[in-house]
Enzyme design. Structure first.
Site, mmCIF file in Angstrom:
data_model
loop_
_atom_site.group_PDB
_atom_site.id
_atom_site.type_symbol
_atom_site.label_atom_id
_atom_site.label_comp_id
_atom_site.label_asym_id
_atom_site.label_seq_id
_atom_site.Cartn_x
_atom_site.Cartn_y
_atom_site.Cartn_z
ATOM 1 N N LYS A 89 51.357 28.130 -8.849
ATOM 2 C CA LYS A 89 51.650 29.557 -8.872
ATOM 3 C C LYS A 89 50.505 30.404 -9.439
ATOM 4 C CE LYS A 89 54.873 30.909 -11.702
ATOM 5 N NZ LYS A 89 56.166 30.742 -12.376
ATOM 6 N N THR A 127 50.476 31.545 -22.458
ATOM 7 C CA THR A 127 49.371 30.953 -21.688
ATOM 8 C C THR A 127 49.062 31.752 -20.420
ATOM 9 O OG1 THR A 127 50.876 29.524 -20.466
ATOM 10 C CG2 THR A 127 49.898 28.604 -22.468
ATOM 11 N N ARG A 132 54.765 31.042 -22.633
ATOM 12 C CA ARG A 132 54.413 32.148 -21.721
ATOM 13 C C ARG A 132 53.157 32.892 -22.158
ATOM 14 N NH1 ARG A 132 57.268 33.794 -17.699
ATOM 15 N NH2 ARG A 132 56.801 36.004 -17.985
ATOM 16 N N SER A 188 41.442 26.736 -21.935
ATOM 17 C CA SER A 188 42.219 27.347 -23.010
ATOM 18 C C SER A 188 41.384 27.457 -24.270
ATOM 19 C CB SER A 188 43.473 26.501 -23.295
ATOM 20 O OG SER A 188 44.373 26.623 -22.228
ATOM 21 N N CYS A 231 40.085 22.991 -20.311
ATOM 22 C CA CYS A 231 39.925 22.700 -18.889
ATOM 23 C C CYS A 231 38.627 23.197 -18.266
ATOM 24 C CB CYS A 231 41.111 23.275 -18.110
ATOM 25 S SG CYS A 231 42.666 22.501 -18.562
ATOM 26 N N ASN A 270 47.432 19.128 -12.205
ATOM 27 C CA ASN A 270 46.355 19.798 -12.912
ATOM 28 C C ASN A 270 45.427 18.745 -13.501
ATOM 29 O OD1 ASN A 270 44.685 21.271 -14.551
ATOM 30 N ND2 ASN A 270 46.299 22.033 -15.921
ATOM 31 N N HIS A 289 40.902 27.639 -11.361
ATOM 32 C CA HIS A 289 41.565 26.602 -12.154
ATOM 33 C C HIS A 289 43.052 26.589 -11.798
ATOM 34 C CE1 HIS A 289 42.855 23.954 -15.235
ATOM 35 N NE2 HIS A 289 43.577 24.888 -15.841
ATOM 36 N N GLU A 312 38.855 16.535 -21.710
ATOM 37 C CA GLU A 312 39.600 16.572 -22.960
ATOM 38 C C GLU A 312 40.322 15.253 -23.173
ATOM 39 O OE1 GLU A 312 42.044 20.129 -21.770
ATOM 40 O OE2 GLU A 312 43.624 18.863 -22.577
#
Lengths: 118, 357, 370
Positions: free
Chosen positions: B251, B213, B211, B308, B123, B278, B246, B91
């Protein structure tokens, strides 16, 4: 806008190969590609940069003695200027050389960096 | 078990295919998350990772893809003229119009008898190129196809994503099953229209749903795709030695792994986000390269990407004897990660072209 | 010499031409040779032969501009000489002119770098100072020399420029301050590199007999020779040996029927101190790796055996690129005629001027005598 001047040297710049493409008519014309390994023969850190290179200063240029014998002029990258030494083994990488302003082409080509341990 | 599950949803080519070469690239610079926190929160509060990799002034997706691809070729030791597709998923392609892939193809000596294209799906652009490569090779259209996932990801200054948006990625050379160091037994994709993260055509930085996401985006697709694939392949988490997901932070992949029944040991070698951030299109692919650097013949690996917008590609992989031949022919992922030069926020803004000149 | 913001290219050339014609006591010019390196880039002006002929009152005369990088000036003189020797041209006017300040900053530096290899050097961000830096770093490495050891060249140039009212930098330079100057392209620093400047210089060339009849104090060009070397530094067998300098010096001496020991004055191309050291070695005054010692031991000073840069050289008089070769010849002529004012070296009869292009790919040597 300049393009052909850069484009005709793609093979040399991207992979240190001559531009020969074997065709039916020119079968003998084979591409020779350098291994890209060599040592630093001399170097200079450029503080006063010409147009197109201002954003990169200070940068290190060097004379690289290739393992195959010939010498080339190229930038030495991924290193702090004060760590560069004559005799240091280096390997070829393909990096951005310069851009033609914000809208022109990006020119890529060979640079050298300290060999990364496998 | 899920609404998506029907017959023949699994992607499995007619002929066996696998990975004949792989290569990683991580640039040398690192900015600690604490340094970004110092800038925007006065150093207060937690940070999502330890540090992230940052590309140098002369690096972009083209140069990084070239190096990863050269590593893949060094491992595979094939004639680059035998490659029929060079695909780069990212991207952060340096041009809006002008393929990254042709420059990479030229630099690895694959031109002119090859297909080339750039892929984009947030991604997961790299893993969908891998699925396409499976099709090319598995159908007999190509002997080899190169798929790259690489990014120099953009994070808006001060945004939560600035801590993690990193540079790096990997190249995977897909070829015939009998030549492979890793067999690809099957793959599965799951996509829906989920607006969790996007960047408009001329925008400099991406926007995201905060959030949103998480559950409806990352977890729904990662878990959905992983569960579907495992079920279709007749496997459970315990059948895999390793898993890699991914990694938008540290977390999310840990939680996904746990929910799928994987242990920390299974995901540990491929979990690179705490140390490099990332790498977007490169994220789970570079995790896979780190696993392959330590995996043994016979090891099974589950890889699940997430892009995404949104979707996940899941892969069922098995390491073969050939891994021991090819592994040491190129720089290991760990060597790139260990090659580390710390920078401060000022240098970071310069390297990331955030300074007006 | 210096930064003439209010003077244009053609005006600079005209001033020098007028002075030369006045000195030669003639206006009867058959051909004009213009030495210039960068007018097309810096002033968007090419076709300098006709332009300067017209603007200097020589409309109708044959006129042409020649270019050989920083050696353009001496190359123009060489062309005039050949034309006069051929008999085709009776009297020629040669002017070297550079309007260096018409462009400033990184664009100007880009232009100055065009005498190097565009595809294999400047494409990699190399500048003239960077090439000098590459040579200097290697020189220091091979010969165990420190940056401080090169100070003698610049100290001498500044000391001599102090006596030259036309010099760009007339301040004295202390040896101990040399190595502390701001870095341009390491190890090359500001006190090491010659400042690029505006300038013009002109001479009138005619046959020996005609010169004696025409001018009160003509100077004879006893030897003239041009040689070339590997164009890019990396393509040379030995980057610390200026083979074009050796070749052109030997050829010029041979034509003049002289040996290097006969030369009493040296106007060399001191664009960087390392170039001075390498030139002294290549012309045969010092052993390989010892060139810097001549400066360190004061042998290039006004009272030394090898007086160098007597009007300040490129370093302190200024470096007008394509005009440099003519400056050197005018300065050497003034010395030989005993008209060098406060810069005068006593009893000089034979002088050598040497103008280099690029990193030494072109070397032009002239030997003058009275």
């Amino acid at each position: 806008m300049q393009v052909s001047r850069y484009w005709r040297m793609n093979a040399q710049r991207y992979m240190m190969a001559n531009g020969g493409v074997a065709t039916a008519e020119k079968e003998e014309e084979k591409t020779f590609t350098f291994s890209g390994r060599g040592t630093i023969y001399s170097y200079s850190t450029v503080y006063d940069a010409p147009a197109g290179f201002e954003a990169y200063k200070p940068y290190v240029v060097g004379l690289i003695k290739l393992d195959e014998g010939p010498m080339v002029t190229a930038q030495i990258t991924d290193i702090d200027a004060k760590e560069v030494e004559i005799g240091m083994p280096v390997e070829m990488v393909t990096r951005k050389l310069r851009t033609e302003g914000d809208e022109g082409v990006i020119v890529y080509g060979y640079k050298f960096r300290p060999s990364v341990v496998v | 078990m899920t609404a998506f599950q029907r017959k023949n949803d699994l992607m499995k080519p007619d002929k066996p295919v696998g990975i004949v070469g792989y290569g990683a690239y991580v640039p040398r610079y690192r900015i600690p998350a604490s340094e970004i926190s110092r800038m925007w929160t006065g150093g207060e509060g937690g940070v999502p990772i330890k540090e992230k990799a940052v590309n140098g002034l002369d690096e972009d997706v083209v140069t990084m893809s070239i190096e990863a691809s050269r590593n893949a070729l060094d491992r595979a030791q094939i004639d680059p003229q035998d490659i029929r597709a060079v695909w780069v998923g990212s991207e952060s392609h340096p041009y809006a119009v002008k393929p990254t892939s042709t420059m990479v193809a030229e630099a690895i000596g694959a031109v002119p008898n090859t297909q080339a294209a750039d892929w984009e799906f947030a991604c997961k652009a790299g893993t969908e190129a891998m699925q396409a490569a499976m099709g090319f090779v598995g159908s007999g259209m190509a002997r080899y196809a190169l798929s790259v996932g690489m990014d120099t990801a953009q994070g808006r200054p001060g945004d939560a994503l600035e801590y993690t948006a990193a540079a790096g990625g990997a190249a995977v050379l897909v070829g015939p099953g009998e030549e492979s160091a890793v067999q690809i037994h099957g793959s599965y994709s799951m996509v829906t229209d989920t607006p969790d993260f996007w960047r408009r055509a001329h925008a400099e930085y991406p926007s995201h749903g905060d959030r949103f996401t998480g559950e409806p985006a990352y977890f729904k697709h990662i878990l959905g795709a992983a569960q579907y694939l495992m079920e279709a392949m007749g496997r459970t988490a315990a059948d895999y030695q390793w898993a890699v997901f991914h990694q938008p932070n540290a977390k999310f992949p840990m939680r996904a792994a746990k929910q799928l029944g994987f242990t920390n040991e299974q995901i540990e070698p491929g979990l690179l986000s705490p140390r490099i951030g990332n790498t977007y299109s490169g994220s789970c692919m570079i995790g896979l390269t780190a696993i392959l650097d330590v995996a043994q013949p016979g090891d099974r690996i589950l890889m699940v990407s997430y892009g995404s917008g949104a979707g996940s590609d899941a892969f069922d992989l098995e390491v073969t004897e050939k891994i021991n031949d090819i592994r040491d022919r190129a720089t290991t992922t760990e060597a790139y990660i260990s090659r580390r030069s710390e920078i401060d926020y000022a240098t970071y803004t310069r390297f990331r072209d955030k300074l007006k000149m | 010499m210096g930064e003439h913001w209010d003077v244009s290219l053609r005006h600079l050339a005209w001033q020098a031409i007028e002075a030369a014609l006045d000195d030669a006591k003639t206006t009867d010019i058959d051909a004009l040779y213009v030495g210039n390196m960068l007018a097309g880039r810096l002033s968007h002006q090419d076709h300098l032969g006709a332009l300067i002929a017209d603007y200097s009152g020589l409309r109708g005369a044959e006129a042409v501009a020649v270019e050989a990088g920083e050696a353009s000036g001496a190359i123009a003189l060489r062309q005039a000489l050949l034309a006069v020797k051929s008999g085709e041209i009776k009297t020629a006017l040669v002017v070297g002119v550079e309007k260096a300040t018409d462009q400033t900053g990184s664009e100007a530096l880009s232009a100055q770098s065009t005498s190097l290899d565009a595809d294999y050097e400047t494409m990699h961000g190399v500048t003239p100072a960077a090439v000098a830096g590459l040579m200097m770093q290697r020189y220091m490495h091979e010969h165990q020399v420190e940056l401080e050891n090169f100070a003698g060249f610049s100290v001498n140039a500044h000391a001599n420029a102090g006596a030259n009212p036309l010099a760009m930098y007339r301040n004295r330079l202390k040896a101990e301050r040399f190595a502390a100057a701001p870095v341009v392209s390491a190890p090359v620093n500001l006190f090491d590199a010659a400042p690029v400047a505006d300038g013009a210089a002109a001479v009138v060339i005619t046959s020996h007999e005609r010169a004696l009849a025409m001018a009160p104090k003509p100077v004879r060009i006893a030897g003239s020779a041009v040689a070339t070397d590997g164009f890019a530094l990396h393509d040379r067998q030995d980057i610390l040996w200026l083979s074009a300098v050796t070749k052109s010096t030997q050829a010029a001496l041979k034509r003049a029927n002289l040996a290097i020991e006969d030369i009493q004055l040296f106007e060399l191309h001191d664009s960087y101190t390392v170039m001075s050291a390498l030139a002294l070695e290549a012309i045969g005054l010092a052993e390989r790796g010892q060139g810097w010692q001549l400066a360190a031991e004061g042998k290039i000073g006004r009272d030394g055996p090898y007086p160098m840069s007597t009007f300040g050289g490129l370093k302190a008089r200024g470096n007008p690129l394509g005009a440099t070769g003519l400056y050197q010849v005018v300065e050497a002529s003034l010395q030989l005629r005993g008209e060098a004012g406060d810069c005068q070296i006593p009893d000089v009869k034979i002088g050598l001027t040497q103008n280099l292009g690029g990193s030494g790919a072109t070397a032009v040597t002239h030997i003058l005598r009275v």
